[in-house]
Each structure stands twice: as structure tokens, then as C-alpha cells.
Design an enzyme around this catalytic site. Structure first.
Site, PDB file in Angstrom:
ATOM      1  CB  CYS A   1       4.418   6.246   7.322  1.00 13.28           C
ATOM      2  SG  CYS A   1       3.642   6.169   5.686  1.00 13.28           S
TER       3      CYS A   1
ATOM      4  CG  ASN B   1       4.791   1.071   9.608  1.00 11.07           C
ATOM      5  OD1 ASN B   1       4.104   0.649   8.679  1.00 11.07           O
ATOM      6  ND2 ASN B   1       4.617   2.268  10.121  1.00 11.07           N
TER       7      ASN B   1
ATOM      8  CG  ASN C   1       3.295   5.956  11.700  1.00 10.45           C
ATOM      9  OD1 ASN C   1       4.362   5.364  11.520  1.00 10.45           O
ATOM     10  ND2 ASN C   1       2.370   6.044  10.758  1.00 10.45           N
TER      11      ASN C   1
ATOM     12  CG  ASN D   1      -0.304   0.591   2.433  1.00 10.99           C
ATOM     13  OD1 ASN D   1      -0.206   1.803   2.582  1.00 10.99           O
ATOM     14  ND2 ASN D   1       0.183  -0.272   3.315  1.00 10.99           N
TER      15      ASN D   1
ATOM     16  CB  ILE E   1      -2.588   5.171   2.202  1.00  7.91           C
ATOM     17  CG1 ILE E   1      -2.965   3.688   2.193  1.00  7.91           C
ATOM     18  CG2 ILE E   1      -3.808   6.062   2.380  1.00  7.91           C
ATOM     19  CD1 ILE E   1      -3.890   3.257   1.102  1.00  7.91           C
TER      20      ILE E   1
ATOM     21  CG  LEU F   1       1.284   9.030   6.762  1.00  8.19           C
ATOM     22  CD1 LEU F   1       2.169   9.932   7.626  1.00  8.19           C
ATOM     23  CD2 LEU F   1       0.738   7.891   7.603  1.00  8.19           C
TER      24      LEU F   1
ATOM     25  CE  LYS G   1       2.727   0.044  12.834  1.00 15.14           C
ATOM     26  NZ  LYS G   1       1.367   0.093  12.278  1.00 15.14           N
TER      27      LYS G   1
ATOM     28  N   GLY H   1       2.320  -7.259  12.142  1.00 14.06           N
ATOM     29  CA  GLY H   1       2.918  -7.657  10.871  1.00 14.06           C
ATOM     30  C   GLY H   1       2.382  -8.999  10.418  1.00 14.06           C
ATOM     31  N   GLY H   2       1.376  -8.972   9.574  1.00 18.98           N
ATOM     32  CA  GLY H   2       0.885 -10.190   8.944  1.00 18.98           C
ATOM     33  C   GLY H   2       0.169 -11.169   9.859  1.00 18.98           C
TER      34      GLY H   2
END
Lengths: 312, 250
Positions: free
Chosen positions: A130, A192, A127, A69, A71, A73, A165, A243-244
Site C-alpha cells: 500500500c 498494487n 498486502n 486514491n 484511503i 488502509l 501482493k 491493475g486497470g
């Protein structure tokens, strides 16, 4: 009946299953789809001081066992978050963790102070990791000094529980974890997404508008599990695994590695029932194996824990 | 339905809300895929049931096609907004390119039930790809008209379905409302043609989706008021709202 309660700083959760930032929006989008009652906490979309439009589409591309992804933010910004999104999310039967991202320590402090003074916010996730926003060549998530400054500034700005994070995309995650602990973080979210890309051969260009994106989903699980294993050994503050994580088995592995809670994200897209299924699955596992509390599962695969259990 | 597309009927049960034309459903097509796949509702054959018209294009659609009849499949829906229905005196022009016809089929059925005038324009690259036969049958009184276009001229109008629309609009003697669904270039061309004539036009967009409920912001489209989620702000958009250059570029 086994007890699923777990604690991160001042945040007590009825289940160790949290919902990861970026995948549940501000919460209400998923009302009636996700069973919030079986969820420990939701982590909101990351909020920045100013609203962000996000990246040009396409923003998603599926990969074997995962998802990329980019996105970027996208979010409504601090002002609208406080005025609209937070009051809308407050009635949901689940604690809200506000995820925030600033361009430096000053903005992190501003964001932490602003969301921290709201009763609706149970905790804050910083965060710094990212992979989809502009960044210098030396990203902040690899810089223990910068991370220490950010956490210190946020710590001074609020008394609310703070989790940082971390990024999996660094050669020395332990120095960053250490710096965060020293600066007053109450917990670490590990971790992340990893940067990656796909190319659309038919159109001969990157599949994502942003060229690269963050890899999440099952493909990421062993990578972040190894990081949890490393970080949990190194710090004394709680680690939240992310994570997953898609099913009970994944959640158990993260707990066994030393996480006190887990975050489910990408799995929600195919299986919105995953959080409640995992909570039920953990309860069953504990019942069948004679565990009374989540604390007893935390780090159960670690040698120090195993030795301790054998001598007991 | 065509060499590469299938019509599936799902038994959803009486609790499943009745889908509206334009809405879609997210289908868990395979355990090993990270994302569900969004499909437009393409018909309601009976209460509690719905049809999906699916073109085999990739792993997800192939996995769905390979499921044995009677398989249980997870669905999330109905999702998204719906088409604006036309006024009583206007002709509804349904413009579908390729599998885009799937997004117009439920609308056509609903309009037909309301005795609206329908003029469907269906395009494909070549004759075998045409899906006009999934729409309500043409009537002798002209209330339902269907015309086809092929890029290679193998059937009907020789050219794009947008080219055909232009000709139809030039000859039309009644107010019209256009509904379109298909590849981005076709939607952009349709939007251009209708904007020049001041004809209202709505497009049903398709995008890769993750959550389907507006949470992840993964399926955005550029509009004059910023990025909007195809899943929750759409999938139906007024074409005057779309930034067409970005639609085609993305």
C-alpha cells in the site's frame, strides 16, 4: 462449453475474475449490485491488527484514464473483522480472500494465523504494497529480505493459500518475487497501485489530503501487464494479474502474459457489471477460438507457449 | 435553469425504487471517465421518473449535458440516507447555496404535498446564479415563502444565505427545522447559527465518490465519531455531528 475454472494453491475458483482489495469493502456493501455468482473470489479491504481511521479527505481524485486514491488502509481492525465483517460476508455466494497488512513479520504472522483459522477465509493476500501508509525511506516492498521474512512468518502461521501482493514501484520486482516464492508463497498478486499526485490549482494545494495517492485504473494497465510478463517468467508459482483491468480484452492480455487469474477493481466503480461481463467475454472468446480451459490461455502470448502450440 | 445549470428528466421504469428526499444516484456520464457522478434526486415528475438538476462544472457534468435527448444512461440508485421530515407544527427552513438547491428540491416538493410550512432561503454569488425558481412557488397565505440572497447584492438580501438565515431565525415565531445544501463554508456557517439557537439542522453533503455503496471509503467526512462515508452513512448528516473546521479545510 469452455471451462472457466482456475486454481490458486488450494483455492479453486469457478471464474478467473476476482475482485481487488480495497474496492469491494468487506463484500456485503455491494450485495445486489455485483453478480458475485459470476466472480471467482473477492479480496476484502486490507485488515490491520488495530483499527485504522484512514487518511484525511479528500481521498480520491480522478485522473485521465485513472484514479488516485489515498484511503490509508481505513479498516475495522482484526477483532471486528473476525467478529462482524467475516460472518456478514460468509453467506455471499463467492469465496473470500482476506487481505492483511502488518507493520512487520510478527504482525503478518498474527494476522495470517487469526484469519487463516476461519473457515470463511478461502485464502489470504499479504498486502506489503500500500503506497498510502507511513513508511521508511526503504519501503518493505523493495526489500527481498524483509519480504522473505514476512512470507516465512505468515507461512508458519497458517496452512491456507497465501498470495503476496507486490508493488509496481520498485526497480527490482524479480528479487522480491523470488524471495516470496522461496519463503513459501503460493501465489503472487501483480501488482498494487503506483504513487502519484494532482494539484488543485484553484486552491493551490495538493488535491489529496495525503498529498500523494495510488494510481489505479486503465492508465496503470500496461505498467502492471509488463510486470506480470516479467514475473510470470521468473517464478513457478501462479501469478494473479491486477491493475486497470476493465474489460474482456484486458483480462485476456493478462492471461496471455502468464497470469492464471485477474483482479478487477477500479473498473467496478463505473461498471459494477464488469466481472460478469468479463467472465462471459472470456467464455465467448474461448468458444470462438477453440480453447477448452483457462490453463490453455495462460501465457499464450509467450514464445515458449507459442512454439509449443505450433508444433502440437 | 440558470446560465450554467440544466434540469434532466430520466425515465427509469416502474422497477426503479421511489427516491426519498436526500437520496442520490450515481450516473455513468461518459465511457472515458473512471468514476460515475453522484447527483441528488431533484424531483419525481411521475412514477418511474426522476429529475436531476445539474450545474455544468467539469468534464462529467458537461458530458451529461451534451448527451442527446433520449440517450440511455447507466444509473445506480437510489443511494444513501434521507432527510428527517419535520414535526407538524414546525417551519422547515430550506437553505440552499448555488447548485445546492438541487439537493433540496425533492424535499420541498414532498413537504409541499404534506402541507408543511416551507421557508426557503436561496443564495448565489450573483443574481443569475439564483435557483429559487426551481422550488415550489410561494403562496399568498405564507405557507410557502422564498427569499433570496446574493453575495454582491444584485438581488434580494445583500450577503450570504447564512446571514439571511440568521435574520429569519431572529424573527421567527414558530419552532423550526433547518435543511441545508451548498458549499462547505455555507454549511459550516449554517451549522454554527443553528447550533447556537438549538435549532435542529441537517446538511446534505457533496463529495467525490467512487463506489457509492460504502465499500471503498473514498468519500469520507470528519464527524465527532470518526470518518463517515458520505455515500452510505450520508449524504444527510446532523450538523452537530460534523467537525466543521475539517469540513471547510477539506
Amino acid at each position: 462449453m469452455p471451462e472457466l475454472t482456475t486454481r490458486i494453491g488450494d483455492l479453486t475458483m469457478r471464474s478467473p475474475v476476482m475482485l481487488a482489495s480495497g474496492t469491494v469493502g468487506y463484500g456485503p456493501e455491494y450485495e445486489g449490485v455485483i453478480d458475485f455468482g459470476a466472480t471467482g473470489a473477492i479480496v476484502t479491504k486490507t485488515i490491520t491488527v488495530e483499527p485504522r481511521e484512514g487518511n484525511a479527505p479528500p481521498r480520491l481524485v480522478e485522473t485521465p484514464g485513472g484514479l488516485l486514491n489515498a484511503i490509508g488502509l481505513e479498516n475495522v481492525g482484526l477483532e471486528r473483522f473476525l467478529a462482524e465483517k467475516l460472518p456478514e460476508a460468509a453467506p455471499l455466494p463467492v469465496p473470500i480472500v482476506a487481505s492483511v497488512a502488518g507493520t512487520g513479520a510478527g504482525q503478518f504472522a498474527q494476522l495470517a494465523a487469526a484469519v487463516g483459522e476461519r473457515d470463511e477465509v478461502a485464502a489470504i493476500e499479504l498486502n506489503i504494497s500500500c503506497p498510502n501508509v507511513e513508511r521508511p525511506r526503504n519501503p518493505v516492498w523493495s526489500d527481498p529480505v524483509a519480504v522473505g521474512e514476512i512470507v516465512s512468518a505468515a507461512r508458519e502461521a497458517t496452512g491456507k493459500t497465501l498470495s503476496l501482493k507486490l508493488s509496481p514501484n520498485t526497480s527490482d520486482i524479480l528479487s522480491v518475487a523470488e524471495a516470496a516464492e522461496r519463503a513459501g508463497a503460493d501465489a503472487l498478486t501483480v501488482a498494487n497501485t503506483l504513487p502519484g499526485m494532482r494539484i488543485d490549482i484553484e486552491r493551490r494545494r495538493p488535491a489529496l489530503g495525503n498529498v500523494t495517492g495510488g494510481l489505479s485504473g486503465r492508465a496503470l494497465m500496461p505498467v502492471n501487464l509488463a510486470l506480470v510478463w516479467k514475473v510470470a517468467e521468473h517464478v513457478s508459482i501462479p501469478v494473479i494479474g491486477s491493475g486497470g483491468i476493465g474489460d474482456t480484452g484486458d483480462a485476456l492480455e493478462f492471461l496471455a502474459a502468464g497470469a492464471v487469474a485477474v483482479q478487477v477493481g477500479t473498473a467496478l466503480f463505473a461498471t459494477p457489471e464488469a466481472p460478469s461481463e468479463i467472465a462471459d467475454g472470456l467464455r465467448n472468446y474461448m468458444e470462438e477460438n477453440g480453447f477448452a480451459s483457462i490453463d490453455e490461455l495462460v501465457g499464450m502470448a509467450r514464445e515458449e507457449r507459442r512454439t509449443c502450440a505450433e508444433t502440437a | 435553469m440558470s446560465p450554467t445549470s440544466y434540469l434532466f428528466t430520466f425515465e427509469a421504469g416502474p422497477e426503479f425504487p421511489t427516491p426519498r428526499p436526500g437520496q442520490f444516484v450515481n450516473v455513468a456520464v461518459a465511457d472515458d471517465l473512471t468514476l460515475r457522478r453522484p447527483f441528488s434526486f431533484a424531483g419525481i415528475p411521475a412514477p418511474g421518473r426522476f429529475d436531476l438538476l445539474v450545474e455544468m462544472r467539469g468534464k462529467g457534468t458537461r458530458a451529461l449535458a451534451e448527451k442527446p435527448i433520449g440517450s440511455a444512461v447507466g444509473v445506480l440508485g437510489p443511494l444513501g440516507n434521507e432527510f428527517t421530515l419535520p414535526g407538524a407544527d414546525s417551519v422547515s427552513l430550506l437553505v440552499g447555496g448555488g447548485i445546492g438547491v438541487a439537493g433540496l428540491r425533492l424535499l420541498a416538493q414532498e413537504l409541499r404535498r404534506g402541507y408543511h410550512r416551507i421557508h426557503a432561503l436561496v443564495g448565489a454569488r450573483t443574481s443569475p446564479g439564483l435557483l429559487h425558481h426551481v422550488l415550489p412557488s410561494p403562496t399568498g397565505d405564507g405557507e410557502v415563502l422564498i427569499e433570496v440572497a446574493t453575495d454582491d447584492g444584485s438581488e434580494g438580501f445583500h450577503g450570504t444565505v447564512a446571514g439571511l438565515l440568521e435574520r429569519v431565525l431572529n424573527e421567527l415565531d414558530a419552532p423550526a427545522r433547518v435543511y441545508c445544501c451548498g458549499p462547505p463554508a455555507m454549511i459550516a456557517a449554517t451549522a454554527d447559527i443553528t447550533a447556537k439557537r438549538g435549532v435542529p439542522c441537517e446538511a446534505l453533503l457533496e463529495e467525490m465518490m467512487a463506489c457509492g455503496v460504502g465499500a471503498c471509503r473514498g468519500c469520507v467526512v470528519a464527524t465527532r465519531s470518526g470518518y463517515k462515508s458520505v455515500c452510505s452513512d450520508g449524504p444527510v448528516f446532523d450538523t452537530n455531528e460534523l467537525v466543521l473546521e475539517e469540513l471547510v479545510r477539506a
